[in-house]
Design a protein around this motif. Structure first.
Motif, PDB file in Angstrom:
ATOM      1  N   PRO A  18      -7.941  22.442  -8.884  1.00 18.99           N
ATOM      2  CA  PRO A  18      -7.871  23.424  -7.789  1.00 18.99           C
ATOM      3  C   PRO A  18      -7.828  23.084  -6.643  1.00 18.99           C
ATOM      4  N   SER A  19      -8.644  21.920  -6.040  1.00 16.93           N
ATOM      5  CA  SER A  19      -8.194  21.279  -4.657  1.00 16.93           C
ATOM      6  C   SER A  19      -6.848  21.124  -4.179  1.00 16.93           C
ATOM      7  N   SER A  20      -6.142  20.321  -5.334  1.00 13.41           N
ATOM      8  CA  SER A  20      -4.884  20.067  -5.018  1.00 13.41           C
ATOM      9  C   SER A  20      -3.934  21.407  -4.800  1.00 13.41           C
ATOM     10  N   ARG A  21      -4.077  22.258  -5.618  1.00 13.27           N
ATOM     11  CA  ARG A  21      -3.248  23.743  -5.657  1.00 13.27           C
ATOM     12  C   ARG A  21      -3.809  24.503  -4.241  1.00 13.27           C
ATOM     13  N   ASP A  22      -5.008  24.606  -3.892  1.00 13.36           N
ATOM     14  CA  ASP A  22      -5.653  25.041  -2.909  1.00 13.36           C
ATOM     15  C   ASP A  22      -5.095  24.541  -1.643  1.00 13.36           C
ATOM     16  N   ALA A  23      -5.046  23.427  -1.538  1.00 13.26           N
ATOM     17  CA  ALA A  23      -4.462  22.592  -0.268  1.00 13.26           C
ATOM     18  C   ALA A  23      -2.968  23.036  -0.231  1.00 13.26           C
ATOM     19  N   LEU A  24      -2.308  23.151  -1.159  1.00 15.06           N
ATOM     20  CA  LEU A  24      -0.835  23.424  -1.010  1.00 15.06           C
ATOM     21  C   LEU A  24      -0.693  24.976  -0.750  1.00 15.06           C
ATOM     22  N   VAL A  25      -1.445  25.746  -1.148  1.00 17.94           N
ATOM     23  CA  VAL A  25      -1.456  27.304  -0.825  1.00 17.94           C
ATOM     24  C   VAL A  25      -1.686  27.056   0.919  1.00 17.94           C
ATOM     25  N   LEU A  26      -2.671  26.569   1.066  1.00 15.07           N
ATOM     26  CA  LEU A  26      -3.172  26.792   2.403  1.00 15.07           C
ATOM     27  C   LEU A  26      -1.990  26.354   3.168  1.00 15.07           C
ATOM     28  N   ALA A  27      -1.389  25.224   3.131  1.00 17.36           N
ATOM     29  CA  ALA A  27      -0.408  24.659   3.765  1.00 17.36           C
ATOM     30  C   ALA A  27       0.780  25.282   4.009  1.00 17.36           C
ATOM     31  N   LEU A  28       1.086  25.948   2.745  1.00 18.11           N
ATOM     32  CA  LEU A  28       2.272  26.847   2.749  1.00 18.11           C
ATOM     33  C   LEU A  28       1.988  28.020   3.519  1.00 18.11           C
ATOM     34  N   ARG A  29       0.911  28.832   3.294  1.00 13.88           N
ATOM     35  CA  ARG A  29       0.557  29.998   3.982  1.00 13.88           C
ATOM     36  C   ARG A  29       0.441  29.933   5.563  1.00 13.88           C
ATOM     37  N   ALA A  30      -0.092  28.620   5.988  1.00 16.66           N
ATOM     38  CA  ALA A  30       0.025  28.393   7.238  1.00 16.66           C
ATOM     39  C   ALA A  30       1.255  28.380   7.863  1.00 16.66           C
ATOM     40  N   ALA A  31       2.132  27.853   7.133  1.00 14.06           N
ATOM     41  CA  ALA A  31       3.587  27.835   7.830  1.00 14.06           C
ATOM     42  C   ALA A  31       4.363  29.277   7.713  1.00 14.06           C
ATOM     43  N   GLY A  32       3.922  30.355   6.949  1.00 21.14           N
ATOM     44  CA  GLY A  32       4.302  31.534   7.028  1.00 21.14           C
ATOM     45  C   GLY A  32       4.908  31.840   5.966  1.00 21.14           C
ATOM     46  N   CYS A  33       4.825  31.241   4.464  1.00 20.67           N
ATOM     47  CA  CYS A  33       5.211  31.509   3.300  1.00 20.67           C
ATOM     48  C   CYS A  33       4.670  32.744   2.681  1.00 20.67           C
ATOM     49  N   VAL A  34       5.282  33.994   2.605  1.00 15.08           N
ATOM     50  CA  VAL A  34       4.736  34.879   2.065  1.00 15.08           C
ATOM     51  C   VAL A  34       4.095  34.835   0.669  1.00 15.08           C
ATOM     52  N   PHE A  35       4.647  34.155  -0.273  1.00 13.20           N
ATOM     53  CA  PHE A  35       4.568  33.844  -1.730  1.00 13.20           C
ATOM     54  C   PHE A  35       3.989  32.712  -1.976  1.00 13.20           C
ATOM     55  N   ALA A  36       3.049  32.123  -0.972  1.00 13.73           N
ATOM     56  CA  ALA A  36       2.501  30.661  -0.899  1.00 13.73           C
ATOM     57  C   ALA A  36       1.973  30.502  -2.402  1.00 13.73           C
ATOM     58  N   GLU A  37       1.065  31.241  -2.952  1.00 17.81           N
ATOM     59  CA  GLU A  37       0.691  30.824  -4.457  1.00 17.81           C
ATOM     60  C   GLU A  37       1.516  30.657  -5.332  1.00 17.81           C
ATOM     61  N   GLU A  38       2.705  31.317  -5.489  1.00 24.20           N
ATOM     62  CA  GLU A  38       3.571  31.534  -6.428  1.00 24.20           C
ATOM     63  C   GLU A  38       4.512  29.987  -6.044  1.00 24.20           C
TER      64      GLU A  38
END
Length: 274
Positions: A18-38
């Motif tokens: 979970p920590s790896s996935r969550d870190a990626l999601v946070l980084a992508l969301r911070a960059a403005g990626c609307v579909f960060a989770e996917e």
């Protein structure tokens, strides 16, 4: 552009920490990626290690198209390989493929003009079965990518300007001539999303003053290559459709316009009857 659809196999892949996935999601969301989770799921599926996933996420956060990051684009049920510098096939162009298949369901000779990654040619070949398949593009990087995507279909890809590199023996024999030409007016290219402006070749986007320079060239020469009953199919915008129809008619083709409102897709079909 909508995110790539997660591959069916991802559901059976080992669960990521979970920590790896969550870190990626946070980084992508911070960059403005609307579909960060996917997007995070796709990156994790494509990466071999956590470090590779983190590096891929950084490239995505820096603005690289997701398809270039993971190395493929979903198109008409296929995984089409793409790489940095190659035009990413749009989902609306699937409508062009469907129109070609409906118009010439028993096509045996197919040409994918302005082929980019070769996505249209690959999709047509996958649906039609064994065909004589040719593709060409002015960009040698795209041609190298198309050769890889068309290899399993026995296709050939050539580098050159429109029809120039095609074998002369194809004249008068082409059943489907699919030309996904650039059709963005030059003045509107700066208004495109940064992913397109900065990471896709200008030759795949800029269609000249009114966006139809390349389309007119294709329409003018297409009758020399089409078989009797063959079809030329070109994607354009609703605003450009009347001028595109005029260009097709001027070349002697019987013209029809097909639309898909959901995809915002407009395809001009020209039939050669002689």
């Amino acid at each position: 552009m909508p995110p790539l659809t997660p591959p069916a196999s991802s559901a059976s892949s080992p669960a990521q920490p979970p920590s790896s996935r969550d870190a990626l999601v946070l980084a992508l969301r911070a960059a403005g990626c609307v579909f960060a989770e996917e997007e995070a799921e796709l990156i994790l599926d494509a990466a071999s290690t956590a470090d590779e996933a983190a590096a891929m996420a950084r490239r995505r956060a820096a603005g690289l198209p997701l398809e270039h990051v993971v190395g493929w684009a979903e198109f008409h049920g296929l995984r089409v390989g793409v790489e940095p510098g190659v035009f990413v096939p749009r989902r609306r162009t699937e409508f062009l493929v469907d129109q070609a298949l409906a118009a010439v369901p028993h096509a045996s000779v197919v040409v994918d003009l302005c082929c980019g990654s070769g996505a249209v040619g690959a999709a047509l070949a996958a649906s039609l079965g064994p065909v004589e398949l040719h593709a060409c593009d002015i960009d040698p990087v795209a041609v190298a990518c198309a050769r890889r995507n068309l290899a399993e279909h026995g296709g050939h890809a050539y580098a050159g300007d429109l029809f120039a590199p095609l074998p002369d023996r194809l004249r008068g024999r082409v059943d489907i001539l699919a030309a996904n030409v650039p059709y963005v007016p030059t003045d509107e290219v700066p208004l495109l999303p940064s992913e397109a402006r900065e990471h896709e070749p200008l030759t795949a986007l800029d269609g000249g003053g009114d966006g139809l320079d390349v389309l007119r060239r294709v329409a003018a020469e297409a009758p020399l290559w089409l078989a009797p009953g063959g079809r030329l199919l070109v994607e354009t915008s609703e605003r450009q459709s009347p001028a595109a129809v005029e260009a097709f008619a001027r070349s002697g083709l019987t013209v029809r316009v097909a639309r898909d409102e959901e995809l915002s897709a407009h395809v001009i079909l020209g039939a050669a009857f002689r």
